[in-house]
Write a protein that holds these residues in place. Structure first.
Motif, PDB file in Angstrom:
ATOM      1  N   LEU A   1       0.829  -1.207   0.000  1.00 11.98           N
ATOM      2  CA  LEU A   1       0.000   0.000   0.000  1.00 11.98           C
ATOM      3  C   LEU A   1       0.865   1.260   0.000  1.00 11.98           C
ATOM      4  CD1 LEU A   1      -2.808  -0.937   2.565  1.00 11.98           C
ATOM      5  CD2 LEU A   1      -3.137  -0.356   0.162  1.00 11.98           C
ATOM      6  N   GLY A   2       1.886   1.267   0.862  1.00 13.43           N
ATOM      7  CA  GLY A   2       2.735   2.447   0.957  1.00 13.43           C
ATOM      8  C   GLY A   2       3.443   2.762  -0.348  1.00 13.43           C
ATOM      9  N   THR A   3       4.002   1.733  -0.979  1.00 16.67           N
ATOM     10  CA  THR A   3       4.714   1.936  -2.241  1.00 16.67           C
ATOM     11  C   THR A   3       3.775   2.440  -3.325  1.00 16.67           C
ATOM     12  OG1 THR A   3       6.285   0.179  -1.692  1.00 16.67           O
ATOM     13  CG2 THR A   3       6.104   0.797  -4.015  1.00 16.67           C
ATOM     14  N   THR A   4       2.604   1.825  -3.414  1.00 17.62           N
ATOM     15  CA  THR A   4       1.641   2.207  -4.449  1.00 17.62           C
ATOM     16  C   THR A   4       1.106   3.605  -4.226  1.00 17.62           C
ATOM     17  OG1 THR A   4       0.984  -0.108  -4.719  1.00 17.62           O
ATOM     18  CG2 THR A   4      -0.515   1.560  -5.579  1.00 17.62           C
ATOM     19  N   MET A   5       0.731   3.913  -2.980  1.00 12.75           N
ATOM     20  CA  MET A   5       0.128   5.205  -2.689  1.00 12.75           C
ATOM     21  C   MET A   5       1.132   6.345  -2.795  1.00 12.75           C
ATOM     22  SD  MET A   5      -2.984   4.764  -2.465  1.00 12.75           S
ATOM     23  CE  MET A   5      -4.139   3.409  -2.284  1.00 12.75           C
ATOM     24  N   SER A   6       2.391   6.070  -2.492  1.00 12.50           N
ATOM     25  CA  SER A   6       3.413   7.102  -2.648  1.00 12.50           C
ATOM     26  C   SER A   6       3.521   7.533  -4.111  1.00 12.50           C
ATOM     27  CB  SER A   6       4.760   6.576  -2.147  1.00 12.50           C
ATOM     28  OG  SER A   6       5.790   7.505  -2.415  1.00 12.50           O
ATOM     29  N   ARG A   7       3.557   6.540  -4.993  1.00  9.79           N
ATOM     30  CA  ARG A   7       3.641   6.857  -6.417  1.00  9.79           C
ATOM     31  C   ARG A   7       2.367   7.546  -6.905  1.00  9.79           C
ATOM     32  NH1 ARG A   7       3.274   3.723 -11.650  1.00  9.79           N
ATOM     33  NH2 ARG A   7       4.722   4.779 -13.047  1.00  9.79           N
ATOM     34  N   LEU A   8       1.223   7.072  -6.420  1.00  5.59           N
ATOM     35  CA  LEU A   8      -0.044   7.677  -6.811  1.00  5.59           C
ATOM     36  C   LEU A   8      -0.111   9.134  -6.371  1.00  5.59           C
ATOM     37  CD1 LEU A   8      -2.953   7.534  -7.910  1.00  5.59           C
ATOM     38  CD2 LEU A   8      -3.647   6.623  -5.675  1.00  5.59           C
ATOM     39  N   ALA A   9       0.323   9.407  -5.135  1.00  4.55           N
ATOM     40  CA  ALA A   9       0.282  10.778  -4.624  1.00  4.55           C
ATOM     41  C   ALA A   9       1.175  11.700  -5.445  1.00  4.55           C
ATOM     42  CB  ALA A   9       0.698  10.793  -3.151  1.00  4.55           C
ATOM     43  N   ASP A  10       2.388  11.248  -5.756  1.00  2.17           N
ATOM     44  CA  ASP A  10       3.290  12.062  -6.582  1.00  2.17           C
ATOM     45  C   ASP A  10       2.667  12.322  -7.949  1.00  2.17           C
ATOM     46  OD1 ASP A  10       5.206  12.271  -4.647  1.00  2.17           O
ATOM     47  OD2 ASP A  10       6.434  10.612  -5.381  1.00  2.17           O
ATOM     48  N   TRP A  11       2.062  11.280  -8.525  1.00  8.04           N
ATOM     49  CA  TRP A  11       1.426  11.403  -9.838  1.00  8.04           C
ATOM     50  C   TRP A  11       0.279  12.420  -9.773  1.00  8.04           C
ATOM     51  CZ3 TRP A  11       0.485   6.388 -13.140  1.00  8.04           C
ATOM     52  CH2 TRP A  11       0.095   6.743 -14.429  1.00  8.04           C
ATOM     53  N   GLN A  12      -0.547  12.326  -8.739  1.00  7.05           N
ATOM     54  CA  GLN A  12      -1.682  13.239  -8.618  1.00  7.05           C
ATOM     55  C   GLN A  12      -1.219  14.682  -8.452  1.00  7.05           C
ATOM     56  OE1 GLN A  12      -3.596  11.179  -5.310  1.00  7.05           O
ATOM     57  NE2 GLN A  12      -5.370  10.770  -6.598  1.00  7.05           N
ATOM     58  N   VAL A  13      -0.220  14.896  -7.603  1.00  5.57           N
ATOM     59  CA  VAL A  13       0.233  16.263  -7.345  1.00  5.57           C
ATOM     60  C   VAL A  13       0.824  16.894  -8.601  1.00  5.57           C
ATOM     61  CG1 VAL A  13       1.938  17.645  -6.105  1.00  5.57           C
ATOM     62  CG2 VAL A  13       0.557  15.966  -4.869  1.00  5.57           C
TER      63      VAL A  13
END
Length: 329
Positions: free
Chosen positions: A87-99
């Protein structure tokens, strides 16, 4: 409202509450030892905050969820932290992508006078669009989870079959990307990579395949069927070549046993597909022997002279073309 107040408001909106606890206090309220709570933060990808005030009620609920799963023996501790790391790895990338995606929207809102500052624009987005996209995120996760479960069920009952299966692996690589990227500014380079990844993802998905990961100038994908994987590769070459704003691509395909771990795939077919893409000419598809044998009734294949491929010795790549009168779907 001052800049610091705006920043605090944005954090409050995103996290759903104020930060008023230390890590030790949050761990105690959530029911985990400080050691296990720190292990949880590290698995999620967060740095240790020491004795600083950096946690709120949402963090306590996260700790409670982990503690409950362990204490109720729903999952063993090893599985819990493996899931947390995923979850942490996936959400970190997702957050960077969204921002990075939202930056363009925020800049436009400021330039068009819809918000006085970037922080004001970000707060407006967090208030209006945030809840809807949070629902969309959970929805997408559930749909992907259902699809992944169905794939696992189809593989077989034996444990060794669940994480290892035969797949056709594709590696699509942009030609001369390094020299091209050296001549682009940051915005142009970012737009090119996003354009390439988006179009590849759409094509792969349309053919029933899955994008495993993107590497800027390359896309790794898998297909359950060599024929459909080849159609995907040929369609990638066709559609990317049609677009003047994108460079040419080279695609390698290899079929064989692949191990799935942590959202990635491993095994000789993955490495061979990458090697084949690196020796392919622009806008060409090269495949291995196993893929060629499986597609021989629908595509024309031709073996090329042997050449050394790192890790595989001398290999005769096989070029693939559409049979006259046949069109990829």
């Amino acid at each position: 409202m001052s800049r610091s107040d705006l920043r605090e408001t944005l954090v409050h909106l995103i996290l759903g509450g104020d930060l008023a606890m230390t890590s030790a206090e949050a761990a105690d309220k959530g029911g985990l030892s400080i050691e296990d709570s720190q292990r949880l933060w590290r698995a999620l990808g967060f740095a240790d905050t020491g004795d600083g005030i950096a946690y709120g009620q949402a963090d306590v609920k996260a700790i409670e969820a982990v503690a409950s799963a362990i204490n109720d023996e729903v999952m063993d501790q090893r599985t819990v932290f493996r899931m947390t790391r995923a979850l942490g790895t996936t959400m970190s990338r997702l957050a960077d992508w969204q921002v990075t995606t939202l930056v363009d929207q925020i800049e436009r809102d400021v330039q068009e006078g819809k918000a006085p500052t970037r922080l004001d624009a970000a707060i407006k987005l967090a208030r209006t669009a945030g809840p809807g996209f949070e629902h969309l995120m959970v929805y997408a996760w559930r749909r992907h989870l259902a699809a992944a479960t169905a794939r696992m069920e189809a593989l077989g009952a034996a444990d060794e079959e669940l994480l290892s299966t035969v797949m056709t692996v594709g590696f699509a690589d942009l030609s001369r990307f390094t020299s091209l990227s050296n001549g682009l500014d940051d915005n142009s380079l970012g737009a090119l990579v996003e354009n390439f990844e988006t179009r590849c993802s759409d094509i792969v998905t349309a053919h029933g395949g899955r994008v495993i990961k993107t590497l800027g100038d390359a896309v790794l994908f898998v297909s359950d069927d060599p024929v459909e994987g080849t159609r995907t590769a040929i369609d990638l070459v066709k559609q990317i070549a049609m677009r003047s704003e994108l460079p040419n691509i080279c695609v390698g395909l290899a079929t064989g046993s692949v191990v799935s771990r942590l959202g990635d795939v491993y095994g000789p077919p993955v490495n061979l597909a990458a090697r084949l893409s690196h020796v392919a000419r622009s806008n060409r598809v090269l495949v291995d022997d196993r893929t060629a044998a499986a597609i021989s009734e629908e595509f024309d294949t031709r073996a090329l002279p042997p050449r050394p491929l790192r890790g595989f010795g001398n290999v005769s790549p096989i070029t693939v073309t559409e049979r006259r009168g046949f069109r990829s779907r």
